[in-house]
Design an enzyme around this catalytic site. Structure first.
Site, PDB file in Angstrom:
ATOM      1  CE  LYS A  97      -3.546  -2.106   3.000  1.00 44.44           C
ATOM      2  NZ  LYS A  97      -4.243  -1.955   4.319  1.00 44.44           N
ATOM      3  N   GLY A  98       2.080   1.132   0.428  1.00 41.90           N
ATOM      4  CA  GLY A  98       2.906   2.297   0.770  1.00 41.90           C
ATOM      5  C   GLY A  98       3.086   3.340  -0.316  1.00 41.90           C
ATOM      6  CD  GLU A 120       8.518  -1.052  -3.373  1.00 42.19           C
ATOM      7  OE1 GLU A 120       7.629  -0.435  -2.764  1.00 42.19           O
ATOM      8  OE2 GLU A 120       8.786  -2.223  -3.153  1.00 42.19           O
ATOM      9  CG  ASP A 121       6.799   1.768   0.234  1.00 44.95           C
ATOM     10  OD1 ASP A 121       7.559   0.965  -0.323  1.00 44.95           O
ATOM     11  OD2 ASP A 121       6.108   1.465   1.231  1.00 44.95           O
ATOM     12  CE  LYS A 157      14.866   1.890   6.067  1.00 44.72           C
ATOM     13  NZ  LYS A 157      13.658   1.614   6.893  1.00 44.72           N
ATOM     14  CG  ASP A 180       2.107   0.632   7.450  1.00 48.23           C
ATOM     15  OD1 ASP A 180       3.108   0.509   6.727  1.00 48.23           O
ATOM     16  OD2 ASP A 180       1.588  -0.310   8.066  1.00 48.23           O
ATOM     17  NE  ARG A 213      -1.143   1.924   4.944  1.00 49.61           N
ATOM     18  CZ  ARG A 213      -0.110   1.158   4.619  1.00 49.61           C
ATOM     19  NH1 ARG A 213       0.901   1.647   3.973  1.00 49.61           N
ATOM     20  NH2 ARG A 213      -0.076  -0.114   4.964  1.00 49.61           N
TER      21      ARG A 213
HETATM   22  P1  5GP Z   1      12.650  -4.631   1.208  1.00 52.82           P
HETATM   23  O1  5GP Z   1      12.228  -5.903   0.542  1.00 52.82           O
HETATM   24  O2  5GP Z   1      13.387  -3.699   0.289  1.00 52.82           O
HETATM   25  O3  5GP Z   1      13.431  -4.887   2.474  1.00 52.82           O
HETATM   26  O4  5GP Z   1      11.310  -4.035   1.731  1.00 52.82           O
HETATM   27  C1  5GP Z   1      10.765  -2.889   1.299  1.00 52.82           C
HETATM   28  C2  5GP Z   1       9.416  -2.708   1.946  1.00 52.82           C
HETATM   29  O5  5GP Z   1       9.496  -2.725   3.373  1.00 52.82           O
HETATM   30  C3  5GP Z   1       8.909  -1.343   1.578  1.00 52.82           C
HETATM   31  O6  5GP Z   1       8.178  -1.401   0.371  1.00 52.82           O
HETATM   32  C4  5GP Z   1       8.074  -0.963   2.785  1.00 52.82           C
HETATM   33  O7  5GP Z   1       6.761  -1.446   2.616  1.00 52.82           O
HETATM   34  C5  5GP Z   1       8.733  -1.689   3.933  1.00 52.82           C
HETATM   35  N1  5GP Z   1       9.620  -0.760   4.660  1.00 52.82           N
HETATM   36  C6  5GP Z   1      10.969  -0.775   4.684  1.00 52.82           C
HETATM   37  N2  5GP Z   1      11.438   0.230   5.448  1.00 52.82           N
HETATM   38  C7  5GP Z   1      10.364   0.889   5.915  1.00 52.82           C
HETATM   39  C8  5GP Z   1      10.203   2.057   6.751  1.00 52.82           C
HETATM   40  O8  5GP Z   1      11.141   2.701   7.216  1.00 52.82           O
HETATM   41  N3  5GP Z   1       8.918   2.462   6.982  1.00 52.82           N
HETATM   42  C9  5GP Z   1       7.833   1.810   6.498  1.00 52.82           C
HETATM   43  N4  5GP Z   1       6.632   2.297   6.821  1.00 52.82           N
HETATM   44  N5  5GP Z   1       7.949   0.700   5.706  1.00 52.82           N
HETATM   45  C10 5GP Z   1       9.205   0.258   5.420  1.00 52.82           C
END
Ligand code: 5GP
Length: 184
Positions: free
Chosen positions: A52-53, A108-109, A140, A168, A174
């Site tokens: 949803k992000g 992507e968020d 990140k 979220d 959100r």
């Molecule tokens: P990845 O597979 O790259 O580790 O995961 C990415 C997903 O984790 C993002 O799309 C998001 O939904 C969630 N996520 C990672 N870091 C954060 C954060 O700092 N805040 C939030 N709300 N979600 C995060």
């Protein structure tokens, strides 16, 4: 703070700190939309928002584009906490539009470990889009487990948990227009 009746949530919100203000976000999203519009000038793109992000980011981004676009959404979930493999990711909502031969941009968020994005890219590539790029609101860097980079990046941060602007914490926050970092 309105709309936050849950006590534990209020505690978390007390410990938040603004990271990116609405004004800063608006400016950066317009810049990103310009970059994307230039890259795909004269073409129509298909933007796939990752729920949803990314829904707030996607909604703002498309309204600043100067090229036409179509929209679809997908949703993924990971299971098996502590494991580090794309094998632990499942699609819980498939895209509905055909992407073969299309210029596709995944919206992507956050890219964190890179596992979700890698899985999604691998799945979408099988359907042979004409091109496939990624636009991430936040990159990140620190916890990356797969060396994958987004093509268009709004903001880069080292680490920390961020909320607001679609992001979220347990489905809360959100709706906040700014992005906050939750302090331990
Ligand atoms: P990845 O597979 O790259 O580790 O995961 C990415 C997903 O984790 C993002 O799309 C998001 O939904 C969630 N996520 C990672 N870091 C954060 C954060 O700092 N805040 C939030 N709300 N979600 C995060």
């Amino acid at each position: 703070m309105t709309g936050c009746q849950n006590g534990s949530y209020e505690v978390k919100i007390m410990k938040r700190k603004i990271l990116f203000s609405k004004e800063t976000i608006d400016q950066r999203v317009r810049e990103l939309a310009d970059e994307i519009s230039q890259e795909y000038e004269g073409r129509e793109i298909l933007m796939i928002g990752v729920l949803k992000g990314a829904f707030v980011f996607l909604a703002d981004l498309i309204r600043s584009l100067s090229i036409p676009c179509e929209i679809d959404f997908t949703r993924l979930a990971s299971y098996g906490a502590g494991t580090v493999s794309t094998e632990n990711i499942v699609v819980t909502k498939k895209i509905e539009m055909p992407i073969k031969g299309r210029d596709v941009v995944i919206v992507e968020d956050i890219v964190d470990t890179g596992l979700t994005l890698t899985y999604l890219i691998n799945q979408l590539k099988k359907e042979r889009p004409r091109s496939l790029k990624v636009c991430a609101f936040i990159d990140k860097k620190r916890k990356r487990k797969i060396p994958i980079e987004a093509d268009f990046v709004g903001f880069t941060i080292e680490d920390g948990f961020v909320v607001g602007y679609g992001l979220d914490v347990n489905e809360k926050a959100r709706f906040l227009p700014d992005v906050y970092i939750i302090e331990e």
